[in-house]
Design an enzyme around this catalytic site. Structure first.
Site, PDB file in Angstrom:
ATOM      1  N   VAL A  12       0.828  -1.206   0.000  1.00  0.00           N
ATOM      2  CA  VAL A  12       0.000   0.000   0.000  1.00  0.00           C
ATOM      3  C   VAL A  12       0.863   1.257   0.000  1.00  0.00           C
ATOM      4  CG1 VAL A  12      -1.664   1.359   1.335  1.00  0.00           C
ATOM      5  CG2 VAL A  12      -1.992  -1.102   1.065  1.00  0.00           C
ATOM      6  N   TYR A  63      12.048   7.754  11.239  1.00  0.00           N
ATOM      7  CA  TYR A  63      11.278   8.862  11.795  1.00  0.00           C
ATOM      8  C   TYR A  63      12.022  10.197  11.775  1.00  0.00           C
ATOM      9  CZ  TYR A  63       7.815   5.449  13.227  1.00  0.00           C
ATOM     10  OH  TYR A  63       6.848   4.472  13.207  1.00  0.00           O
ATOM     11  N   ARG A  86     -11.723 -11.082  14.606  1.00  0.00           N
ATOM     12  CA  ARG A  86     -11.600  -9.691  14.174  1.00  0.00           C
ATOM     13  C   ARG A  86     -11.059  -8.830  15.311  1.00  0.00           C
ATOM     14  NH1 ARG A  86     -15.153  -5.339  14.441  1.00  0.00           N
ATOM     15  NH2 ARG A  86     -14.854  -3.737  12.833  1.00  0.00           N
ATOM     16  N   VAL A 118      -4.349   5.249   7.125  1.00  0.00           N
ATOM     17  CA  VAL A 118      -4.817   4.274   6.138  1.00  0.00           C
ATOM     18  C   VAL A 118      -4.909   2.884   6.762  1.00  0.00           C
ATOM     19  CG1 VAL A 118      -4.339   3.233   3.873  1.00  0.00           C
ATOM     20  CG2 VAL A 118      -3.784   5.644   4.273  1.00  0.00           C
ATOM     21  N   ASN A 120      -5.754  -0.341   8.908  1.00  0.00           N
ATOM     22  CA  ASN A 120      -7.054  -0.827   9.370  1.00  0.00           C
ATOM     23  C   ASN A 120      -7.001  -1.399  10.788  1.00  0.00           C
ATOM     24  OD1 ASN A 120      -8.954  -0.304   7.265  1.00  0.00           O
ATOM     25  ND2 ASN A 120      -7.858  -1.799   5.998  1.00  0.00           N
ATOM     26  N   PRO A 121      -8.122  -1.322  11.510  1.00  0.00           N
ATOM     27  CA  PRO A 121      -9.419  -0.729  11.139  1.00  0.00           C
ATOM     28  C   PRO A 121      -9.333   0.798  11.144  1.00  0.00           C
ATOM     29  CG  PRO A 121      -9.504  -1.476  13.405  1.00  0.00           C
ATOM     30  CD  PRO A 121      -8.164  -1.908  12.882  1.00  0.00           C
ATOM     31  N   VAL A 122      -9.483   1.394   9.980  1.00  0.00           N
ATOM     32  CA  VAL A 122      -9.115   2.798   9.797  1.00  0.00           C
ATOM     33  C   VAL A 122      -9.918   3.751  10.684  1.00  0.00           C
ATOM     34  CG1 VAL A 122     -10.635   3.152   7.798  1.00  0.00           C
ATOM     35  CG2 VAL A 122      -8.599   4.566   8.074  1.00  0.00           C
ATOM     36  N   ASP A 123     -11.205   3.481  10.882  1.00  0.00           N
ATOM     37  CA  ASP A 123     -12.014   4.395  11.696  1.00  0.00           C
ATOM     38  C   ASP A 123     -11.605   4.354  13.162  1.00  0.00           C
ATOM     39  OD1 ASP A 123     -13.970   5.208   9.545  1.00  0.00           O
ATOM     40  OD2 ASP A 123     -14.280   3.043   9.535  1.00  0.00           O
ATOM     41  N   ASP A 148     -13.692   2.606  -0.806  1.00  0.00           N
ATOM     42  CA  ASP A 148     -14.946   1.903  -1.102  1.00  0.00           C
ATOM     43  C   ASP A 148     -15.744   2.655  -2.163  1.00  0.00           C
ATOM     44  OD1 ASP A 148     -14.637  -0.074   1.111  1.00  0.00           O
ATOM     45  OD2 ASP A 148     -14.809   1.721   2.324  1.00  0.00           O
ATOM     46  N   THR A 149     -15.707   3.981  -2.083  1.00  0.00           N
ATOM     47  CA  THR A 149     -16.462   4.811  -3.029  1.00  0.00           C
ATOM     48  C   THR A 149     -15.952   4.648  -4.454  1.00  0.00           C
ATOM     49  OG1 THR A 149     -17.189   6.430  -1.390  1.00  0.00           O
ATOM     50  CG2 THR A 149     -16.952   7.220  -3.656  1.00  0.00           C
ATOM     51  N   ARG A 151     -14.241   2.128  -5.621  1.00  0.00           N
ATOM     52  CA  ARG A 151     -14.554   0.753  -6.011  1.00  0.00           C
ATOM     53  C   ARG A 151     -16.014   0.653  -6.467  1.00  0.00           C
ATOM     54  NH1 ARG A 151     -11.629  -2.287  -0.856  1.00  0.00           N
ATOM     55  NH2 ARG A 151      -9.668  -2.835  -1.918  1.00  0.00           N
ATOM     56  N   HIS A 175     -15.604   1.982   7.220  1.00  0.00           N
ATOM     57  CA  HIS A 175     -14.876   1.210   6.215  1.00  0.00           C
ATOM     58  C   HIS A 175     -14.864  -0.227   6.731  1.00  0.00           C
ATOM     59  CE1 HIS A 175     -12.002  -0.152   3.288  1.00  0.00           C
ATOM     60  NE2 HIS A 175     -11.095  -0.428   4.209  1.00  0.00           N
TER      61      HIS A 175
END
Length: 311
Positions: A12, A63, A86, A118, A120-123, A148-149, A151, A175
Site C-alpha cells: 500500500v 522517523y 476480528r 490508512v 485498518n481498522p481505519v475508523d 470503497d467509493t 470501487r 470502512h
C-alpha cells in the site's frame, strides 16, 4: 510540500508513493519502514522515473523525516492470521499503531501537519490517532470510505458500460461491514442512476455486495490491494496540497453530523490544506441515515473496548 509514508516499504505504501509521483504531487516524498533497506530501494526506484514525470525528490529512512513533513500517511499494518478473530486482529494492529504514534510524537511534528490514517481498522485507528497525538482534530483524518467509493463507482460503471469518470456514487459510514451505499444521489453523466440505460433495481444489491467484499476479493486473487488504495490516498493528498476544498467521504471524529458524535467514520467532508474544513449533512433517504447511525453505534462498541486497552 513533503509527504512521509509510514509503511512505505509495503504494498500500500509503495503504491501510494507511485500514485503521488504519477500525479506530480508533493516536491518531496519519504518512505519510512522497519525494513529500511526496502524503503530506500523503493525510493531509488521512484527517483529513477522522476525525469519523465515531475521534479520530485525521494528518500527512504525512518522517523527522522517526521519533523519536516507536511503530511504523514500511516499505512503500516498487520494481516489477519488463520482462525484469528476480528477483535484479536484489531488489538494487534492497535498495539502496532500506538507504537507508531509514540514514535511520531517523540520525533515531533509541524504544528500544521496533517495525519492521514490508512491502516485498518481505519475508523478506530483514526480516533486513536486524534486522541493520542494532541493535534487539532481536523488535522487527523482517515482514508475512510474513499476507497470503497471509487470501487463502488468502478463496479457500477463496468456493469452499465458507462464512463467511470462520469459515474458518481458514494459510500459512507464505516470502512467495514456496516458501510452504507448512498443510492439516493447516484448519477452517471448527470443522469439519476435509475434513468440511465440498462439500470435495473435488482442490480443494486449485487453491486453493493461485491463492493463490500472487494477487499477480500482482491486479497484472494493477488494477496492484497495496492493500486486502488494508492489512488484513493492520492485523492486525499491532492485535496490537501492544492487546497481544493473537495468533498470526499473520509473518516474524522464526528461532532453531530447526522446525530453522530465521538466516533470516527465517513461523512461528506470538505478537505483542504488545514484538513477537515467542514462536514456536510446532505439530504439522504431515511434508511440511509438510519444505516449511518447504526454504523456509528457498531464502531462505538469496538472503540470502547479498544480505548480501554490504549488508555
Amino acid at each position: 510540500m513533503k509527504v512521509s509514508i509510514i509503511g512505505g516499504g509495503g504494498l500500500v505504501g509503495s503504491c501510494a508513493a507511485y500514485a503521488l509521483q504519477c500525479g506530480g504531487l508533493a516536491n518531496e516524498i519519504a518512505l519510512l519502514d522497519v525494513n529500511e533497506e526496502l524503503a530506500v530501494g523503493h525510493a531509488l526506484d521512484l527517483q529513477h522515473g522522476s525525469p519523465s514525470i515531475a521534479n520530485q525528490t525521494f528518500a527512504g529512512g525512518g522517523y527522522e523525516h517526521i519533523p519536516s513533513s507536511d503530511i504523514i500517511c500511516i499505512t503500516a499494518g498487520l494481516r489477519r492470521k488463520p482462525d484469528e478473530s476480528r477483535l484479536d486482529l484489531i488489538n494487534r494492529n492497535t498495539d502496532l499503531f500506538v507504537d507508531i504514534l509514540r514514535n511520531i510524537k517523540a520525533a515531533g511534528t509541524k504544528p500544521d501537519a496533517i495525519i492521514l490514517v490508512v491502516s485498518n481498522p481505519v475508523d478506530i485507528l483514526t480516533y486513536v490517532a486524534a486522541d493520542m497525538l494532541g493535534l487539532p482534530q481536523q488535522q487527523v483524518i482517515g482514508l475512510g470510505t474513499q476507497l470503497d467509493t471509487i470501487r463502488f463507482c468502478s463496479l457500477i460503471a463496468d456493469e452499465l458500460k458507462a464512463p467511470p469518470t462520469q459515474t458518481k456514487a458514494i459510500i459512507l459510514g464505516e470502512h467495514g461491514e456496516t458501510m452504507v451505499p448512498i443510492w439516493s444521489s447516484a448519477t452517471i453523466a448527470g443522469l439519476p442512476l435509475d434513468k440511465y440505460p440498462g439500470w435495473n433495481p435488482s442490480l443494486a444489491g449485487q453491486l453493493f455486495t461485491r463492493t463490500r467484499g472487494s477487499g477480500a476479493e482482491v486479497i484472494k486473487r493477488k494477496g492484497g490491494a495496492g493500486f486502488a488504495v494508492g489512488v484513493a490516498i492520492r485523492d486525499c493528498v491532492n485535496a490537501i496540497i492544492l487546497d481544493t476544498q473537495s468533498v470526499l467521504p473520509i473518516s474524522s471524529i464526528q461532532n453531530g453530523c447526522y446525530g453522530i458524535r465521538d466516533v470516527a467514520l465517513s461523512v461528506p467532508t470538505v478537505l483542504g490544506r488545514t484538513g477537515v474544513q467542514a462536514t456536510m449533512e446532505i439530504d439522504l433517504w431515511p434508511k440511509e441515515v438510519q444505516g449511518l447511525r447504526q454504523s456509528g453505534a457498531a464502531l462505538r462498541k469496538t472503540l470502547d473496548t479498544v480505548m480501554q486497552r490504549v488508555r
